[in-house]
Design a protein around this motif. Structure first.
Motif, short mmCIF file in Angstrom:
data_model
loop_
_atom_site.label_atom_id
_atom_site.label_comp_id
_atom_site.label_asym_id
_atom_site.label_seq_id
_atom_site.Cartn_x
_atom_site.Cartn_y
_atom_site.Cartn_z
N GLN A 8 0.72 -1.19 0.02
CA GLN A 8 0.05 0.01 -0.16
C GLN A 8 0.73 1.09 -0.09
N GLU A 9 1.94 1.22 0.61
CA GLU A 9 2.94 2.26 0.82
C GLU A 9 3.48 2.74 -0.54
N PHE A 10 3.82 1.36 -1.33
CA PHE A 10 4.32 1.63 -2.66
C PHE A 10 3.33 2.15 -3.57
N LEU A 11 2.11 1.61 -3.52
CA LEU A 11 1.03 2.10 -4.25
C LEU A 11 0.94 3.82 -4.23
N SER A 12 0.85 4.08 -2.94
CA SER A 12 0.72 5.54 -2.50
C SER A 12 1.60 6.36 -3.31
N ILE A 13 2.95 5.75 -2.86
CA ILE A 13 4.13 6.50 -3.53
C ILE A 13 3.97 6.88 -5.05
N SER A 14 3.49 5.76 -5.70
CA SER A 14 3.44 5.50 -7.24
C SER A 14 2.24 6.43 -7.65
N ASP A 15 1.18 6.27 -6.78
CA ASP A 15 -0.04 7.26 -7.11
C ASP A 15 0.40 8.83 -7.09
N GLN A 16 0.95 9.14 -5.97
CA GLN A 16 1.31 10.61 -5.92
C GLN A 16 2.33 11.04 -6.91
N ALA A 17 3.29 10.08 -7.48
CA ALA A 17 4.26 10.63 -8.60
C ALA A 17 3.48 10.74 -9.75
N LEU A 18 2.54 9.81 -10.07
CA LEU A 18 1.92 9.66 -11.25
C LEU A 18 1.16 11.04 -11.57
N ARG A 19 0.43 11.30 -10.33
CA ARG A 19 -0.56 12.33 -10.50
C ARG A 19 0.39 13.81 -10.50
N LYS A 20 1.49 13.86 -9.77
CA LYS A 20 2.39 15.00 -10.09
C LYS A 20 2.94 15.06 -11.55
N ILE A 21 3.67 13.96 -11.88
CA ILE A 21 4.13 14.17 -13.18
C ILE A 21 3.18 14.30 -14.32
N THR A 22 1.98 13.78 -14.22
CA THR A 22 0.96 13.97 -15.41
C THR A 22 0.66 15.41 -15.48
N HIS A 23 0.32 16.14 -14.14
CA HIS A 23 -0.09 17.42 -14.12
C HIS A 23 1.21 18.34 -14.65
N LEU A 68 -0.27 13.95 -24.63
CA LEU A 68 0.64 14.20 -23.64
C LEU A 68 1.95 14.54 -24.63
N ALA A 69 2.07 13.91 -25.80
CA ALA A 69 3.33 14.25 -26.70
C ALA A 69 3.03 15.63 -27.26
N GLN A 70 1.79 15.98 -27.67
CA GLN A 70 1.68 17.16 -28.08
C GLN A 70 1.98 18.27 -27.62
N GLN A 71 1.56 18.11 -25.90
CA GLN A 71 1.84 19.11 -24.80
C GLN A 71 3.46 19.06 -24.76
N VAL A 72 3.98 17.95 -24.44
CA VAL A 72 5.46 17.89 -24.23
C VAL A 72 6.14 18.41 -25.30
N ASP A 82 7.66 9.92 -31.85
CA ASP A 82 7.60 10.86 -30.85
C ASP A 82 6.69 10.59 -29.61
N MET A 83 5.76 9.81 -30.09
CA MET A 83 4.80 9.10 -28.97
C MET A 83 5.43 8.08 -28.21
N GLU A 84 6.48 7.12 -28.76
CA GLU A 84 6.82 6.18 -28.01
C GLU A 84 7.99 6.73 -27.17
N ASP A 85 8.68 7.89 -27.72
CA ASP A 85 9.92 8.57 -26.84
C ASP A 85 9.35 9.31 -25.69
N THR A 86 8.17 10.11 -26.02
CA THR A 86 7.45 10.79 -24.99
C THR A 86 6.89 9.79 -24.04
N ALA A 87 6.46 8.61 -23.98
CA ALA A 87 5.98 7.57 -23.19
C ALA A 87 7.29 7.24 -22.33
N LYS A 88 8.27 6.71 -22.91
CA LYS A 88 9.43 6.36 -22.17
C LYS A 88 9.95 7.41 -21.30
N GLU A 89 10.25 8.54 -21.78
CA GLU A 89 10.74 9.66 -21.01
C GLU A 89 9.73 10.05 -20.03
#
Length: 155
Positions: A8-23, A68-72, A82-89
């Motif tokens: 659960q702690e791992f999932l919480s850390i991952s969830d917070q990171a995903l939300r932060k990076i996506t935003h 996401l790729a268009q934004q980045v 471009d989409m693959e490179d964006t996904a990996k980065e």
């Protein structure tokens, strides 16, 4: 000294990171809800090594990755490469944040392998895995899958 870490702690850390990076990278807000299943998806994944060992997989609607790729890249016309490179980065930044979160919260020293990309939905992940479901503000679906053991074969 590294501390034990619950799933659960791992999932919480991952969830917070995903939300932060996506935003931050995509200017997209995520909601914790499952969207309708789509076969038009892309998958990016890696394995963590060191004090924490496990795999993290992100499966996302292709439309989400396109936006996401268009934004980045600040461009309307993006190629499949471009989409693959964006996904990996994007996933690389996500995993870096997860790794930092593991160190901050539990003193775990981790590294992760170079993210791998494939078109299509995620192949079935064996149990035990935990899936967090998201819907973007544009109704695009994402799945963040945690597998508490290293996945040695390609998905």
């Amino acid at each position: 000294m590294a501390n034990a870490l619950t799933e659960q702690e791992f999932l919480s850390i991952s969830d917070q990171a995903l939300r932060k990076i996506t935003h931050h990278m995509g200017l997209v807000r995520l909601f914790s809800q499952q969207s309708e299943s789509s076969e038009d998806m892309c998958t990016v994944y890696t394995t963590f090594e060191g004090d924490y060992q496990g795999s993290l997989i992100l499966c996302m609607d292709t439309e989400f990755l396109l936006h996401l790729a268009q934004q980045v890249l600040d461009a309307n016309d993006v190629t499949p490469q471009d989409m693959e490179d964006t996904a990996k980065e994007f996933f690389n930044v996500l995993c870096g944040n997860v790794s930092a979160g593991l160190h901050q919260s539990a003193g775990l020293s981790t590294r992760f392998r170079i993210p791998q990309f494939r078109c299509g939905p995620v192949a079935p992940v064996p149990e035990p895995c935990r899936v967090l479901f998201y819907t973007s503000c544009r109704q695009e679906g994402l799945q963040l899958i945690h597998y508490p053991l290293p996945l040695l074969k390609a998905l």
